[in-house]
Structure formats: structure tokens, C-alpha cells
Write an enzyme that holds these catalytic residues in place. Structure first.
Site, PDB file in Angstrom:
ATOM      1  N   TYR A   1       0.850  -1.205   0.000  1.00 16.36           N
ATOM      2  CA  TYR A   1       0.000   0.000   0.000  1.00 16.36           C
ATOM      3  C   TYR A   1       0.887   1.257   0.000  1.00 16.36           C
ATOM      4  CZ  TYR A   1      -4.327   2.633   0.707  1.00 16.36           C
ATOM      5  OH  TYR A   1      -5.395   3.487   0.557  1.00 16.36           O
TER       6      TYR A   1
ATOM      7  N   LYS B   1      -3.028   8.483   2.956  1.00 15.90           N
ATOM      8  CA  LYS B   1      -4.252   8.301   3.756  1.00 15.90           C
ATOM      9  C   LYS B   1      -4.040   8.787   5.193  1.00 15.90           C
ATOM     10  CE  LYS B   1      -7.210   6.363   0.798  1.00 15.90           C
ATOM     11  NZ  LYS B   1      -8.304   7.167   0.202  1.00 15.90           N
TER      12      LYS B   1
HETATM   13  O1  0WE Z   1      -6.869   3.096  -1.649  1.00 17.03           O
HETATM   14  C1  0WE Z   1      -6.876   2.055  -2.284  1.00 17.03           C
HETATM   15  C2  0WE Z   1      -6.342   2.031  -3.696  1.00 17.03           C
HETATM   16  C3  0WE Z   1      -6.366   3.363  -4.392  1.00 17.03           C
HETATM   17  C4  0WE Z   1      -5.555   3.395  -5.661  1.00 17.03           C
HETATM   18  C5  0WE Z   1      -5.623   2.419  -6.635  1.00 17.03           C
HETATM   19  C6  0WE Z   1      -4.871   2.509  -7.795  1.00 17.03           C
HETATM   20  C7  0WE Z   1      -4.848   1.440  -8.841  1.00 17.03           C
HETATM   21  C8  0WE Z   1      -4.447   1.944 -10.203  1.00 17.03           C
HETATM   22  C9  0WE Z   1      -4.709   4.471  -5.874  1.00 17.03           C
HETATM   23  N1  0WE Z   1      -3.963   4.588  -6.987  1.00 17.03           N
HETATM   24  C10 0WE Z   1      -4.042   3.645  -7.949  1.00 17.03           C
HETATM   25  N2  0WE Z   1      -3.262   3.802  -9.061  1.00 17.03           N
HETATM   26  C11 0WE Z   1      -3.374   3.002 -10.151  1.00 17.03           C
HETATM   27  O2  0WE Z   1      -2.632   3.155 -11.138  1.00 17.03           O
HETATM   28  N3  0WE Z   1      -7.332   0.906  -1.671  1.00 17.03           N
HETATM   29  C12 0WE Z   1      -7.761   0.962  -0.303  1.00 17.03           C
HETATM   30  C13 0WE Z   1      -7.375  -0.390  -2.339  1.00 17.03           C
HETATM   31  C14 0WE Z   1      -6.068  -1.095  -2.135  1.00 17.03           C
HETATM   32  O3  0WE Z   1      -5.009  -0.785  -2.897  1.00 17.03           O
HETATM   33  C15 0WE Z   1      -3.948  -1.547  -2.441  1.00 17.03           C
HETATM   34  C16 0WE Z   1      -4.347  -2.320  -1.365  1.00 17.03           C
HETATM   35  C17 0WE Z   1      -5.724  -2.014  -1.153  1.00 17.03           C
HETATM   36  C18 0WE Z   1      -6.599  -2.589  -0.103  1.00 17.03           C
HETATM   37  C19 0WE Z   1      -2.634  -1.590  -2.904  1.00 17.03           C
HETATM   38  C20 0WE Z   1      -1.738  -2.447  -2.289  1.00 17.03           C
HETATM   39  C21 0WE Z   1      -2.123  -3.209  -1.211  1.00 17.03           C
HETATM   40  C22 0WE Z   1      -3.440  -3.156  -0.741  1.00 17.03           C
END
Ligand code: 0WE
Length: 258
Positions: A159, A166
Site C-alpha cells: 500500500y 491516507k
Molecule cells: O486506496 C486504495 C487504492 C487506491 C488506488 C488504486 C490505484 C490502482 C491503479 C490508488 N492509486 C491507484 N493507481 C493506479 O494506477 N485501496 C484501499 C485499495 C487497495 O489498494 C492496495 C491495497 C488495497 C486494499 C494496494 C496495495 C495493497 C493493498
């Protein structure tokens, strides 16, 4: 909820619907069921085709493009909201972005630019839209909601820079709550468990993560966008009138576990 239409006449602006799986869409639907009037933004022409029909299905009164990396687009959006409604009651901020490369490998490898982008889109944008919302929520106060994740507090492998962003977002919620409190504007975050949204689709091994997460929770099930919607409605509604500056979990209890 104790009332049939707790949001009758309330005007809600929702940032961050990408498609029907979006957490923002879960919130929009519950607000709509509660009688709220809705406005939506979408990011770019590619998502317009997905968001427009959804917005129309809940009788949206405004559908505007907005990329929160640009101050002029934020200003233009709130100008349109002012023209249309001359006020605002609810603002939902459900957006985040980090470079995909920064969501795998080692956090220590994050570049200056990667760090800046994640912070700008995922944390600063809340401050920018809260400032605009403040001037539209003059008379009766209002409610601002954002979306966070447990990686803000504890290390969730991969993450990475999003966890740092966050953490800044949750701290921003507290400082905004202090600033806007005297105007009866409340600011809160929902820390949601993982859900397979469009944002999650870009993340490697997300399905494996989802099933692992499920096993770790006391309730042994993952959450969905509607769960987020129900908590969002609680926070924006009569149950939330004295709740501000806080981060509330909808995660089937995951955050209590060691
Ligand atoms: O906040 C998130 C993910 C938000 C996010 C997703 C992406 C995917 C595509 C931000 N930036 C991008 N950029 C991209 O190019 N989450 C809470 C979901 C999430 O993301 C992870 C998680 C979880 C849970 C990434 C790694 C490990 C766990």
C-alpha cells in the site's frame, strides 16, 4: 434509519464515481433512497460514459467533469454547483491516486514526484474541495465525507505511499473539522475494508488479498459498497449531528486484529 426520507431536500455533491462498483456510488444510492438531490463529477471523457447513465438513474441535477489536480477545474465545478443550487449540504470525496509502480515493491523507492502525486490527489484535494464547500454550506452547516483505509495506520504490504497519503488525509479530516466546526460543517472519514472496485482492479493479487482479508475478520466476510453507503448516510444524517473529525471503520472488524 429512523426517518423514511432523512435527506429530503438535501443537496449532495459526489466526487469519485467511476462505475457501478464505486464506493461513491454505494453512498449515492443510499442518499438517493433517503430523498437527497444529487450532483456528480467524473474524471475525463472515458468515465463520462459510465457515470452519466448511473447519475441519470438517480435523477442527478448536475454531472460535471472534474480533475482535482487542477484548481481551475475545482473552482469551475463549485461555480456550477452555486449556479444550480446556491448552496450545498453534503460533499462526498471518494478519490485517490498513486502511480501504479508505487503500489508494489518497496516504499523506500518512492520518488519525489510519486510522493507528490499521491499526496496531491489523495489528500490535498480534500482540503481544496472543503474550502469551496465551506462557502456553499453557509447557513445550515453541512457534512463532508471522505474515504480512507487501514494502511493509513498500520503497514499493509504494497500500500506504500497510499498509506502515507491516507494518514495525511485522516489528519486533514481532524484539522478541517476544527476549522469548519464553528460553521456546523462536520468532516469525517470512513475507513473501509477492501472492495473490488475499479481502483482495486489495477492492483496485483487483489483477489488473493480479498480472500485473505475475509479470513482475518471477526465476521468472516468482506464488505461492499452498500455497507459504505449505509455508514456514509449515518454520518451525513441525523445520527451524525455531533460526530466530526473522526474515522469510522466498515471492515467487518478487521482493524481489531493483531
Ligand atoms: O486506496 C486504495 C487504492 C487506491 C488506488 C488504486 C490505484 C490502482 C491503479 C490508488 N492509486 C491507484 N493507481 C493506479 O494506477 N485501496 C484501499 C485499495 C487497495 O489498494 C492496495 C491495497 C488495497 C486494499 C494496494 C496495495 C495493497 C493493498
Amino acid at each position: 434509519m429512523s426517518q423514511l426520507k432523512p435527506f429530503e431536500g438535501k443537496r449532495a455533491l459526489i466526487l469519485g464515481v467511476a462505475n457501478e462498483r464505486s464506493l461513491a456510488w454505494g453512498i449515492a444510492q443510499v442518499l438517493h433512497q433517503g430523498g437527497a438531490r444529487l450532483a456528480f463529477t467524473y474524471l475525463g471523457e472515458a468515465l463520462k460514459r459510465r457515470v452519466e447513465p448511473l447519475a441519470q438513474s438517480v435523477n442527478a441535477e448536475l454531472i460535471e467533469a472534474c480533475d482535482v489536480s487542477y484548481d481551475d477545474q475545482i473552482n469551475a465545478l463549485f461555480g456550477k454547483v452555486r449556479e444550480k443550487w446556491d448552496g450545498l449540504d453534503i460533499l462526498v470525496h471518494s478519490l485517490a491516486y498513486a502511480n501504479r509502480d508505487d503500489l508494489e515493491g518497496r516504499f523506500v523507492d518512492t520518488s519525489r514526484e510519486g510522493f507528490r502525486i499521491a499526496m496531491d490527489i489523495s489528500a490535498y484535494s480534500l482540503v481544496a474541495v472543503a474550502k469551496q464547500a465551506e462557502s456553499l454550506m453557509q447557513n445550515n452547516g453541512g457534512s463532508i465525507l471522505t474515504l480512507s483505509y487501514y494502511g493509513a495506520e498500520k503497514v499493509v504490504p504494497n500500500y506504500n505511499v497510499m498509506g502515507v497519503a491516507k494518514a495525511a488525509l485522516e489528519a486533514s479530516v481532524r484539522y478541517l473539522a476544527w476549522d469548519l466546526g464553528p460553521k456546523k460543517i462536520r468532516v469525517n472519514a470512513i475507513s473501509a475494508g477492501p472492495v473490488k472496485t475499479l481502483a482495486a482492479a489495477g492492483i496485483r493479487n487483489f483477489r488473493t488479498m480479498l480472500s485473505a482479508a475475509e479470513e482475518k475478520t471477526p465476521l468472516k466476510e468482506n464488505i461492499n459498497a452498500q455497507d459504505v453507503g449505509e455508514l456514509g448516510a449515518f454520518l451525513c444524517g441525523p445520527g451524525g449531528v455531533h460526530i466530526t473529525g473522526t474515522t469510522m471503520y466498515v471492515d467487518s472488524g478487521a482493524h481489531i486484529m493483531a
